[in-house]
Design an enzyme around this catalytic site. Structure first.
Site, PDB file in Angstrom:
ATOM      1  N   ASP A  66       0.832  -1.203   0.000  1.00 49.45           N
ATOM      2  CA  ASP A  66       0.000   0.000   0.000  1.00 49.45           C
ATOM      3  C   ASP A  66       0.872   1.262   0.000  1.00 49.45           C
ATOM      4  OD1 ASP A  66      -2.321   1.440  -0.022  1.00 49.45           O
ATOM      5  OD2 ASP A  66      -2.788   1.151   2.094  1.00 49.45           O
TER       6      ASP A  66
ATOM      7  N   ASN B 149     -10.674  -3.621  -6.123  1.00 46.42           N
ATOM      8  CA  ASN B 149      -9.988  -2.539  -6.842  1.00 46.42           C
ATOM      9  C   ASN B 149     -10.686  -2.138  -8.148  1.00 46.42           C
ATOM     10  OD1 ASN B 149      -6.590  -3.453  -5.834  1.00 46.42           O
ATOM     11  ND2 ASN B 149      -7.986  -1.932  -4.979  1.00 46.42           N
TER      12      ASN B 149
END
Ligand code: FPP
Length: 252
Positions: A27, A75
């Site tokens: 991330d 996503n």
């Protein structure tokens, strides 16, 4: 016990120096790019370079499996330009790095739902898996269009299709149908980028993983951060729900 006997703290004997399997939520690519006044895609590109470096660094330290969260089932909710950018980035990354990774002894495996990705990407994945099939230095499992809940559901669907009797359906059965059945459960679960959550990554397999969260943004995750994570892991006392009696070491 002799006068010089020492009591070793519980767990000291059980400390495993190096995790066999490390799982990573990579991330922070977007923030890394923003800090440089660049588009998010620039951060993802740097993220791929960081991944290629990391796989070799983990392998050098004896890690046998590295599983990374490259694209989650969720996503798809990102802006369409970012989604298509990530898809093309993967194709570029495969053509740019596959030969190098294959030469470095890395075995590549893809986990996740391949039905929703393009034929081109499916072919690239198949090529990466085939070319690296015989490699054994480290296995890099790329979780793409993957979600922990998806994985449990697809494993249950296989069990149902196989007509398993309820009495025969147990943890071992389910584990053997999960997409990461080829790897041991992750010992260490790392998330970069400062958030402290699992985000639907390896929910079944990470039941007893040691968790390590760092503020470091993924493109900056290099030697120092890898060593810090492995050092933290080496200090953990893994009991898997049991308790450990103190170990008595007799002096002379
Ligand atoms: C999270 O950062 C990162 C991703 C959703 C994508 C990670 C993908 C890669 C590093 C590329 C992988 C490619 C291959 C070939 C395996 P973010 O965008 O959520 O960052 P932010 O939290 O700073 O916005």
């Amino acid at each position: 016990m002799s006068a010089s006997a020492q009591v070793v703290p519980p767990g000291a004997a059980a400390r495993a120096a190096v995790p066999r399997h490390v799982a990573v939520v990579m991330d922070g690519n977007g923030r890394w790019a923003r800090q440089r006044f660049m588009p998010r895609f620039f951060g993802h590109k740097a993220g791929v370079d960081a991944l290629v470096r990391a796989v070799n660094l983990f392998a050098d330290r004896g890690v046998e499996y590295l599983t990374v969260f490259a694209f989650s089932s969720e996503n798809w909710k990102r802006p369409s330009e970012e989604v298509s950018g990530l898809m093309s980035l993967v194709l570029v990354a495969v053509s740019k790095y596959l030969t190098k990774l294959a030469g470095d002894g890395v075995r590549i495996r893809i986990v996740g739902d391949r039905s929703a990705v393009s034929d081109k990407l499916r072919q690239a994945w198949a090529q990466a898996e085939e070319l690296t099939r015989a490699n054994s230095r480290i296995t890099l499992a790329v979780a793409f269009n993957y979600g922990g809940r998806w994985d449990v559901v697809q494993a249950c669907r296989q069990a149902l299709a196989e007509g398993v009797a309820p009495a025969d359906f147990d943890e071992a059965y389910l584990s053997s149908r999960m997409s990461l059945a080829f790897a041991p459960d992750p010992d260490l679960f790392i998330r970069t980028g400062g958030e402290m959550r699992m985000s639907n990554f390896m929910l079944w397999q990470a039941a007893y993983s040691e968790l390590f969260f760092t503020e470091c943004l993924w493109p900056d995750f290099g030697t120092a951060e890898i060593d810090a994570a492995l050092e933290a892991y080496a200090q953990r006392d893994r009991r898997f729900g049991a308790i450990r009696p103190p170990v008595v070491v007799d002096g002379d």
